[in-house]
Design an enzyme around this catalytic site. Structure first.
Site, short mmCIF file in Angstrom:
data_model
loop_
_atom_site.label_atom_id
_atom_site.label_comp_id
_atom_site.label_asym_id
_atom_site.label_seq_id
_atom_site.Cartn_x
_atom_site.Cartn_y
_atom_site.Cartn_z
N ASP A 195 -18.55 -49.79 -22.88
CA ASP A 195 -17.91 -49.23 -21.68
C ASP A 195 -17.15 -47.94 -21.97
O ASP A 195 -16.44 -47.83 -22.97
CB ASP A 195 -16.93 -50.22 -21.05
CG ASP A 195 -16.41 -49.68 -19.73
OD1 ASP A 195 -17.24 -49.42 -18.86
OD2 ASP A 195 -15.20 -49.49 -19.60
N HIS A 211 -8.80 -52.49 -19.41
CA HIS A 211 -8.63 -51.86 -20.73
C HIS A 211 -7.19 -52.13 -21.16
O HIS A 211 -6.27 -51.78 -20.44
CB HIS A 211 -8.89 -50.36 -20.65
CG HIS A 211 -10.30 -50.04 -20.23
ND1 HIS A 211 -11.30 -49.81 -21.14
CD2 HIS A 211 -10.87 -49.94 -19.01
CE1 HIS A 211 -12.44 -49.56 -20.48
NE2 HIS A 211 -12.20 -49.64 -19.18
N LEU A 212 -7.02 -52.75 -22.33
CA LEU A 212 -5.66 -53.14 -22.73
C LEU A 212 -5.08 -52.29 -23.86
O LEU A 212 -3.95 -52.51 -24.26
CB LEU A 212 -5.62 -54.63 -23.10
CG LEU A 212 -5.93 -55.58 -21.93
CD1 LEU A 212 -5.79 -57.03 -22.35
CD2 LEU A 212 -5.05 -55.30 -20.72
N ARG A 213 -5.80 -51.34 -24.38
CA ARG A 213 -5.27 -50.33 -25.32
C ARG A 213 -4.77 -50.88 -26.66
O ARG A 213 -4.31 -50.11 -27.50
CB ARG A 213 -4.13 -49.52 -24.68
CG ARG A 213 -4.48 -48.86 -23.36
CD ARG A 213 -5.63 -47.89 -23.48
NE ARG A 213 -5.90 -47.21 -22.22
CZ ARG A 213 -7.12 -46.90 -21.78
NH1 ARG A 213 -8.20 -47.22 -22.50
NH2 ARG A 213 -7.29 -46.27 -20.64
N ASP A 261 -11.08 -52.06 -13.45
CA ASP A 261 -11.24 -50.98 -14.43
C ASP A 261 -9.85 -50.43 -14.80
O ASP A 261 -9.68 -49.23 -15.02
CB ASP A 261 -12.14 -49.86 -13.89
CG ASP A 261 -12.65 -48.96 -15.02
OD1 ASP A 261 -12.38 -49.27 -16.20
OD2 ASP A 261 -13.31 -47.95 -14.71
#
Lengths: 428, 313, 182
Positions: free
Chosen positions: A152, A62-64, A305
């Site tokens: 996700d 997850h790269l925000r 993750d």
């Protein structure tokens, strides 16, 4: 431009290779693997005493960005990936706004190109705004470069929508990444349900809240003859369903995270919010099941993750803190320490789990050192001892449950398309 | 023996010796509340903050009275008046409390572990006055003191805790306390309100109150929250009372010297009928009385200064 | 550091004689035992109070009420010690209003214990008078307090320790001077 990786132990499961060789990369692709290659004018990377393998791929991060650039950006995530030994990462669409359609996908690809570090492959949303109601433009997203689709973090609750998704995605060929969780069973939960949640007075999520959805999604995949990738499997029962699916010919793959094979819900005992993630850390028994599934070859991939969160957000009471831990910079060390050195997987199996298989699932040409394939190489030392210090992470966030852990195994050099981005542990 | 801890967060981490020491100390404090002047100067000059981010009347009053009888200066911060409800983080709350340079903090919070968080960041002693469904150590200590005063010993006693075990901090602390002191504990309630793996704490589980009553020395009833009805933990108050409410008819099969306990507040007619609550076997008001002594003892024991090397005595 | 005995200053007979003398003195000064309450200060003042009361009873023939006082909660040095001292039970038999309370302790030293004891007694009511009996007065007062009845005056240096052993607590009766040795 030439890059020569000299004197390493080349392990490439895609061609059953395990021998001391030199690897030459020319014009961004693997040109030659041979006992001894003359350096000529090539940039030389010394791999003496080290393992040389196809670049590691983390298929679940997850790269925000967009939305929470204070926690991670595509650039800092790609940088953390390089520091951790990964040459490619696949990022999930639960950003603000959500990555969907061609616009979202192109945004990620452009940002990744600007950063010019690890390769970044977007996974696009299944439903519009991840709301689980109507389909997002999956076809357009896949055409623009998405490597799969997923809601996700928010499972597709409606069985009918999941069926439609599995059917529809077949025209694009990508897999559906499933975060399996029955939200009505896990509602309000903040950790695994069991002895530890009872002792701590925290609301639990039963392992079955995952397993029932794994069963549903596998059945729907069988029904639709589509492709399913089950994310972060954490329970023994889920593996039973996956095994059953694979045996009966359903096209299902699965991944596990380092925290699920390294930790149990015992880590929550001190109300450490860095031990809060979803799926939660499970019992000793389920952690054993994860390791057994790795040992038996049932697991297809190890994925982190990676879920960055600001210190502010994590520094509060357990119930209020967000789910998720960072993982890009500890994954290889944990895999070596907890799996390879424990005799659970061989070196070759480890590389298959962290490179060859993820490439196959994502439909990438990486994951191999065959001549002509992309010149992405990870050089690591499975025996190097180091201590985890989140303050030194390249990631913008520090939320790791592994602070102060002594690990054995670390990336030394990382080459992406022939460019040396990590050399002797130092980012260029 | 001396009490060496900075905080009182739960009974799980306390040893049998530590619990016995607190009870012994509390025994010495019982008499103070019977004096003409119910006040001793021991905490004179110290400031105790009662931070209650969840409604509570009896625990807060009990603490406040205990503090006042020890001559401490007390400040109450309750949910309605504190900024906890305005979205201030626990961390900011902690920093503000620290800046006020107080000497002790009593905290009630709906999040399990919140007192542990505060104890970690604050230099002053922290007393857990109930953290979500986790622990309520002073309640369990007063339950233990009540039984000790009435029975003298815990060995061989059968303690039955009845009701919503799943959401009860009292049940968890009582389980630790009674089992550590040698009593056998049974938890009894509808299966939906029994937490998973509770047997691992050493208790026996029963779904049949009538079956456990005859062998019980202590019947500890827990308050049943009517909100649980909406969450489908049981179908109706009537059915709950029928199966798990204590009334005179069920009590007929109990041992003649059984003690009836309840942490309050009572739901008369739900988990306990008025004639049982007010009957001769009920020690519910003794619990309140001993609660004061236990809280005085805990405040006293934790009020010691920092450990110094030149410490005499 | 250990303690070493320098000299024994009272044996069991000496202690018995001192108790008898104090009993007589209390009765003489108060012209009998009516309105008297003996209150022993924990720990060793308590058995001394019992013994003095018994001695007085044998002289006077009437029963003397005896109480026990634990002054821990009234100490003025609680903020100075690291962990709180053990609190014992206080047990004052009847009301103290209008009575003469005779406080009894083993050793009178700085006077701070007696100060605390007087404060605590005042919280139980308003006695007609308060008197003080001690087995040993070793000097070094820090507050203006003096004993009305003294078993033995023992001049000491501040570094010395007066050790009072009583059968009820220590198995034998003995008073000795000790000092700390490295």
């Amino acid at each position: 431009m030439k890059t020569l990786i000299k004197g390493g132990r080349v392990v490439d499961p895609s061609q059953d290779l395990d021998q001391i060789s030199d690897v030459l990369i020319e014009d961004g692709v693997v040109a030659q693997i041979a006992g001894s290659i003359d350096a000529g004018d090539a940039t030389v990377v010394d791999a003496n005493g080290l393992v040389v393998c196809p670049g590691l791929i983390d298929m679940h991060v997850h790269l925000r960005e967009p939305g929470r650039e204070d926690e991670e950006t595509i650039a800092t995530g790609a940088r953390a990936a390089i520091a951790g030994g990964f040459t490619s990462i696949a990022c999930m669409p639960n950003t603000e706004p959500v990555i969907e359609g061609d616009e979202g996908v192109k945004f990620v690809l452009a940002k990744a190109q600007d950063a010019n570090l690890a390769r970044v492959y977007p996974v696009a949303a299944i439903s519009k705004g991840l709301k689980g109601e109507t389909l997002a433009e999956i076809g357009t997203a896949m055409k623009a470069g998405a490597v799969g689709v997923s809601d996700d973090g928010r499972p597709v609750e409606s069985s009918a929508l999941m069926r439609r998704t599995l059917e529809y995605v077949k025209m694009s060929g990508g897999p559906v990444f499933a975060h399996c969780e029955d939200l009505s069973l896990s509602a309000g939960g903040v950790m695994n349900e069991g002895r530890m949640s009872t002792l701590l007075g925290l609301k639990g999520m039963p392992p079955e809240s995952e397993s029932v959805m794994v069963a549903r999604d596998i059945m729907l995949t069988g029904l639709t003859r589509s492709r399913l990738h089950v994310c972060h499997v954490s329970t023994g029962r889920s593996f039973s369903f996956i095994k059953d699916g694979k045996t009966s010919g359903v096209d299902v793959t699965c991944e596990v995270t380092p925290h699920h094979f390294a930790l149990t819900d015992e880590a929550v005992r001190t109300y450490d919010t860095n031990a809060k993630m979803n799926p939660p850390l499970r019992s000793e028994r389920d952690m054993g099941a994860v390791r057994q599934a790795l040992r038996s070859g049932l697991v297809d991939a190890i994925a982190t993750d990676h879920a960055p969160h600001s210190t502010e957000e994590k520094d509060q009471e357990f119930n209020s803190a967000p789910f998720g831990v960072v993982g890009l910079e500890t994954a290889l060390g944990l895999a070596c320490t907890c799996l390879y050195h424990e005799g659970i997987v061989s070196l070759s199996a480890l590389i298959r789990l962290m490179s060859t298989n993820p490439a196959g699932i994502l439909g990438l040409t990486q994951g191999t050192l065959k001549q002509g394939s992309p010149g992405d190489v990870t050089v690591f030392d499975p025996d190097r001892e180091w201590t985890v210090d989140p303050a030194r992470f390249q990631s913008k966030s520090r939320n790791s449950p592994f602070s102060d852990w002594k690990l054995k195994g670390r990336a030394v050099s990382v080459i992406v398309g022939g460019r040396v981005l990590l050399r002797d542990g130092e980012l260029s | 023996m001396k009490f060496e801890r900075k905080d009182l967060l739960g009974l799980e981490e306390l040893s049998r010796g530590e619990i016995e020491f607190i009870l012994e100390t509390a025994g010495s404090f019982v008499e103070i509340s019977e004096r003409p002047i119910k006040k001793v100067p021991v905490l004179r000059g110290l400031t105790v903050v009662n931070l209650f981010s969840e409604p509570s009347t009896r625990t807060r009053i009990s603490f406040e009275l205990a503090e006042k009888r020890l001559s401490a200066d007390t400040v109450n911060i309750t949910a309605s008046s504190s900024s906890v409800v305005k979205g201030e983080t626990l961390k900011d709350t902690a920093k503000n409390i620290e800046a006020m340079n107080i000497d002790m903090l009593v905290v009630r919070h709906n999040a399990p572990g919140a007192p542990h968080y505060l104890a970690d960041v604050l230099h002053c002693p922290v007393i857990n006055a109930g953290d979500g469904p986790h622990e309520h150590p002073t309640q369990a200590l007063l339950d233990l003191l009540t039984v000790k005063q009435k029975r003298g010993t815990f060995e061989g006693l059968n303690v039955t805790i009845i009701g919503d075990i799943l959401h009860s901090r009292v049940a968890r602390s009582d389980i630790w306390g009674f089992t550590k002191l040698g009593a056998a504990v049974t938890v009894c309630g509808p299966p939906t309100l029994i937490p998973p793996d509770i047997e691992s704490t050493g208790v026996t589980v029963s779904y049949d109150l009538e079956e456990v009553i005859p062998r019980s020395d202590i019947l500890m009833l827990l308050r049943i929250q009517t909100e649980r009805l909406k969450e489908c933990f049981f179908p109706s108050i009537r059915e709950y009372s029928d199966f798990f409410g204590l009334d005179s008819a069920k009590l007929e099969r109990a041992k003649p010297d059984v003690l009836i306990m309840h942490p309050g507040p009572l739901n008369r007619g739900v988990e306990i009928t008025p004639e049982v609550a007010d009957g001769p076997r009920s020690v519910i008001l003794d619990q309140v009385r001993y609660g004061l002594a236990v809280r005085m003892a805990v405040l006293y024991l934790l009020s010691g200064g920092e450990l110094k090397s030149e410490d005499s005595d | 550091m250990t303690k070493r005995e320098k000299a024994q200053i009272m044996d069991s007979d000496d202690i018995a004689r001192a108790i008898t003398r104090i009993a007589h003195q209390i009765l003489e000064r108060n012209r009998g035992a009516s309105d008297l309450i003996l209150v022993g200060i924990r720990t060793r003042g308590a058995p001394l109070a019992e013994r003095i009361a018994k001695s007085m009873e044998s002289i006077e023939g009437s029963e003397i009420p005896v109480g026990i006082l634990d002054i821990t909660l009234y100490r003025d040095d609680l903020q100075l010690v690291s962990k709180q001292p053990v609190v014992g039970k206080t047990d004052i038999p009847a009301g103290v209003d209008g009575k003469v309370v005779v406080l009894i302790d083993d050793v009178l030293f700085t006077g701070r214990t007696i100060r605390a004891a007087m404060d605590e007694i005042m919280d139980f009511g308003r006695p007609k008078g308060m008197q003080l009996a001690v087995l040993i007065d070793r000097g070094h007062r820090e507050v203006p307090i003096r004993a009305d009845y003294v078993g033995k005056n023992v001049p000491t240096s501040a570094k010395e320790i007066i050790s009072v052993a009583l059968k009820e607590h220590d198995g034998a009766d003995k008073v000795s001077v000790e000092e700390l040795v490295q």
